[in-house]
Scaffold this motif. Structure first.
Motif, mmCIF file in Angstrom:
data_model
loop_
_atom_site.group_PDB
_atom_site.id
_atom_site.type_symbol
_atom_site.label_atom_id
_atom_site.label_comp_id
_atom_site.label_asym_id
_atom_site.label_seq_id
_atom_site.Cartn_x
_atom_site.Cartn_y
_atom_site.Cartn_z
ATOM 1 N N LEU A 1 -2.103 89.405 -71.663
ATOM 2 C CA LEU A 1 -2.020 90.791 -71.165
ATOM 3 C C LEU A 1 -1.558 90.849 -69.699
ATOM 4 C CD1 LEU A 1 -3.765 93.802 -72.073
ATOM 5 C CD2 LEU A 1 -4.240 93.219 -69.745
ATOM 6 N N ILE A 2 -0.522 91.631 -69.485
ATOM 7 C CA ILE A 2 0.024 91.823 -68.133
ATOM 8 C C ILE A 2 -0.044 93.307 -67.804
ATOM 9 C CG2 ILE A 2 2.218 91.780 -66.825
ATOM 10 C CD1 ILE A 2 2.844 89.124 -68.240
ATOM 11 N N ALA A 3 -0.497 93.621 -66.579
ATOM 12 C CA ALA A 3 -0.523 95.019 -66.133
ATOM 13 C C ALA A 3 0.007 95.082 -64.708
ATOM 14 C CB ALA A 3 -1.937 95.585 -66.206
ATOM 15 N N ARG A 4 0.695 96.166 -64.419
ATOM 16 C CA ARG A 4 1.306 96.349 -63.086
ATOM 17 C C ARG A 4 1.004 97.739 -62.549
ATOM 18 N NH1 ARG A 4 5.499 92.561 -63.130
ATOM 19 N NH2 ARG A 4 6.239 92.088 -65.225
ATOM 20 N N TYR A 5 0.995 97.820 -61.228
ATOM 21 C CA TYR A 5 1.058 99.116 -60.554
ATOM 22 C C TYR A 5 2.427 99.134 -59.875
ATOM 23 C CZ TYR A 5 -4.034 99.195 -61.128
ATOM 24 O OH TYR A 5 -5.311 99.179 -61.640
ATOM 25 N N GLY A 6 3.384 99.794 -60.445
ATOM 26 C CA GLY A 6 4.748 99.753 -59.892
ATOM 27 C C GLY A 6 5.240 98.319 -59.854
ATOM 28 N N ASP A 7 5.645 97.870 -58.673
ATOM 29 C CA ASP A 7 6.169 96.501 -58.531
ATOM 30 C C ASP A 7 5.052 95.472 -58.414
ATOM 31 O OD1 ASP A 7 8.721 97.357 -58.608
ATOM 32 O OD2 ASP A 7 8.991 97.429 -56.420
ATOM 33 N N PHE A 8 3.826 95.944 -58.183
ATOM 34 C CA PHE A 8 2.719 95.001 -57.961
ATOM 35 C C PHE A 8 2.108 94.566 -59.288
ATOM 36 C CE2 PHE A 8 -1.866 94.251 -57.420
ATOM 37 C CZ PHE A 8 -1.807 93.155 -56.553
ATOM 38 N N GLN A 9 2.117 93.262 -59.541
ATOM 39 C CA GLN A 9 1.521 92.760 -60.777
ATOM 40 C C GLN A 9 0.041 92.477 -60.536
ATOM 41 O OE1 GLN A 9 3.783 89.814 -62.853
ATOM 42 N NE2 GLN A 9 2.139 89.363 -64.302
ATOM 43 N N ALA A 10 -0.829 93.151 -61.288
ATOM 44 C CA ALA A 10 -2.279 93.010 -61.082
ATOM 45 C C ALA A 10 -2.902 92.019 -62.066
ATOM 46 C CB ALA A 10 -2.953 94.372 -61.213
ATOM 47 N N LEU A 11 -2.338 91.886 -63.267
ATOM 48 C CA LEU A 11 -2.874 90.948 -64.264
ATOM 49 C C LEU A 11 -1.747 90.044 -64.766
ATOM 50 C CD1 LEU A 11 -5.146 93.324 -66.421
ATOM 51 C CD2 LEU A 11 -5.862 91.794 -64.568
ATOM 52 N N TYR A 12 -2.043 88.735 -64.817
ATOM 53 C CA TYR A 12 -1.039 87.725 -65.166
ATOM 54 C C TYR A 12 -1.387 87.021 -66.473
ATOM 55 C CZ TYR A 12 0.781 88.038 -60.394
ATOM 56 O OH TYR A 12 1.325 88.473 -59.211
ATOM 57 N N GLY A 13 -1.301 87.732 -67.588
ATOM 58 C CA GLY A 13 -1.458 87.058 -68.873
ATOM 59 C C GLY A 13 -2.909 86.736 -69.206
ATOM 60 N N ILE A 14 -3.701 87.788 -69.462
ATOM 61 C CA ILE A 14 -5.135 87.591 -69.742
ATOM 62 C C ILE A 14 -5.368 87.355 -71.237
ATOM 63 C CG2 ILE A 14 -7.449 88.618 -69.580
ATOM 64 C CD1 ILE A 14 -6.226 88.180 -66.830
ATOM 65 N N ASP A 15 -5.996 86.227 -71.549
ATOM 66 C CA ASP A 15 -6.456 85.944 -72.917
ATOM 67 C C ASP A 15 -7.967 86.168 -72.935
ATOM 68 O OD1 ASP A 15 -3.906 85.122 -73.577
ATOM 69 O OD2 ASP A 15 -4.330 83.015 -73.161
ATOM 70 N N PHE A 16 -8.400 87.040 -73.837
ATOM 71 C CA PHE A 16 -9.803 87.479 -73.807
ATOM 72 C C PHE A 16 -10.216 87.844 -75.216
ATOM 73 C CE2 PHE A 16 -12.809 90.989 -73.786
ATOM 74 C CZ PHE A 16 -13.704 90.690 -72.772
ATOM 75 N N GLU A 17 -11.488 87.605 -75.555
ATOM 76 C CA GLU A 17 -11.981 88.182 -76.812
ATOM 77 C C GLU A 17 -13.473 88.445 -76.757
ATOM 78 O OE1 GLU A 17 -10.690 85.499 -79.904
ATOM 79 O OE2 GLU A 17 -12.714 84.684 -80.016
ATOM 80 N N ILE A 18 -13.873 89.413 -77.576
ATOM 81 C CA ILE A 18 -15.290 89.787 -77.667
ATOM 82 C C ILE A 18 -15.606 90.090 -79.126
ATOM 83 C CG2 ILE A 18 -14.716 92.186 -76.949
ATOM 84 C CD1 ILE A 18 -17.599 92.301 -75.750
ATOM 85 N N ASP A 19 -16.740 89.550 -79.590
ATOM 86 C CA ASP A 19 -17.139 89.749 -80.983
ATOM 87 C C ASP A 19 -18.062 90.961 -81.125
ATOM 88 O OD1 ASP A 19 -15.731 87.579 -81.935
ATOM 89 O OD2 ASP A 19 -17.398 86.189 -81.662
ATOM 90 N N ALA A 20 -18.270 91.384 -82.353
ATOM 91 C CA ALA A 20 -19.163 92.516 -82.631
ATOM 92 C C ALA A 20 -20.565 92.185 -82.140
ATOM 93 C CB ALA A 20 -19.181 92.815 -84.122
ATOM 94 N N GLY A 21 -21.164 93.114 -81.397
ATOM 95 C CA GLY A 21 -22.532 92.949 -80.913
ATOM 96 C C GLY A 21 -22.666 92.041 -79.700
ATOM 97 N N GLU A 22 -21.551 91.493 -79.246
ATOM 98 C CA GLU A 22 -21.600 90.563 -78.117
ATOM 99 C C GLU A 22 -21.541 91.335 -76.786
ATOM 100 O OE1 GLU A 22 -19.530 86.235 -77.196
ATOM 101 O OE2 GLU A 22 -18.230 87.849 -77.827
ATOM 102 N N ALA A 23 -22.151 90.752 -75.745
ATOM 103 C CA ALA A 23 -21.992 91.282 -74.386
ATOM 104 C C ALA A 23 -21.247 90.236 -73.566
ATOM 105 C CB ALA A 23 -23.346 91.583 -73.753
#
Ligand code: ATP
Length: 239
Positions: free
Chosen positions: A11-33
């Motif tokens: 996952l990549i996210a930007r604010y205009g030219d500024f890159q805030a996230l550089y390829g996030i791999d993440f997961e969460i299961d049901a009922g997990e915190a």
């Protein structure tokens, strides 16, 4: 495919030219915190905003129960069972506690979401919300406002609750009270992503944690097993 309730890949996210996230791999299961920790500006809120459809996903994949949803509008996310307790609470000032909560109930009804949360159950969770039902939210303490904000998200009947710094600026006693409610939320089968500055609190309230540094995941693991040293290294970087 994993059994995650929500996952992201690259996952990549930007604010205009500024890159805030550089390829996030993440997961969460049901009922997990799952806790998301990291210094100011690491990208934690940006990650939640991208999940919630409040910020476009520039690249990468977000899946909800296996279905790709990247770039989905916020209303649709609520419909799919994701609700956010935003940083700063964002309540409707000038409206009473109950009217704030009714907005969420109406939204859930409009979007066809059903679930176990009602005003009654919320009053059992946070009795002060019943006592202050007619009080304008701006007259409440910070902790009470946070309870309204959490209540509002719960009344959207989420499968996944995104909590952005719910302890920020609150007294320790109030923080304990708010965190004590989270197991009850999980008992409903609701997963929780917890952005938290207080690492001790984050570890205690989560099964697993991710640490972000400058838009990248620098550590992930079971919260009970990651050491202070590992967290410190992941938090501040350096070698
Ligand atoms: P905090 O605890 O301060 O909220 P955070 O980990 O949640 O930290 P983010 O708010 O996600 O961090 O910010 C990540 C980066 O994106 C920071 O460098 C921040 O300055 C930048 N940023 C955040 N919001 C915006 C915005 N609206 N416009 C431009 N840049 C932004």
């Amino acid at each position: 495919m994993s059994g995650a309730i929500l996952s992201t890949h690259g996952l990549i996210a930007r604010y205009g030219d500024f890159q805030a996230l550089y390829g996030i791999d993440f997961e969460i299961d049901a009922g997990e915190a799952v806790a998301l920790i990291g210094a100011n500006g690491a990208g934690k809120s940006t990650f939640l905003r991208a999940l919630m459809g409040l910020l476009p996903v520039a690249a990468g994949m977000v899946r909800m129960e296996g279905t790709p949803i990247g770039g989905t509008a916020t209303d649709r996310m609520v419909q799919m069972g994701v609700a956010i307790v935003p940083e700063g609470r964002r309540l409707f000032a000038g409206m009473s506690v109950e009217d704030n909560l009714r907005v969420a109930m109406d939204q859930a009804e409009r979007l066809g979401r059903k679930g176990g949360w009602s005003l009654q159950r919320l009053h059992d969770l946070f009795p002060i919300l019943k006592e202050k039902a007619r009080t304008p939210v701006q007259s409440l303490s910070g902790g009470q406002q946070q309870m309204v904000s959490i209540g509002r998200a719960l009344l959207c009947q989420p499968k996944l609750l995104l909590c952005d710094e719910i302890s920020l600026g609150l007294a320790p006693k109030v923080i304990r009270e708010i965190y004590a409610a989270l197991p009850e939320v999980r008992a409903q089968g609701t997963s929780i992503i917890l952005v938290e500055q207080d690492v001790g609190l984050a570890k205690q309230a989560s099964d697993r944690l991710y640490c972000l540094l400058e838009g990248r995941v620098t550590l992930t693991g079971p919260s009970a097993e990651v050491t202070r040293d590992a967290i410190s290294q992941a938090y501040f970087g350096g070698s």
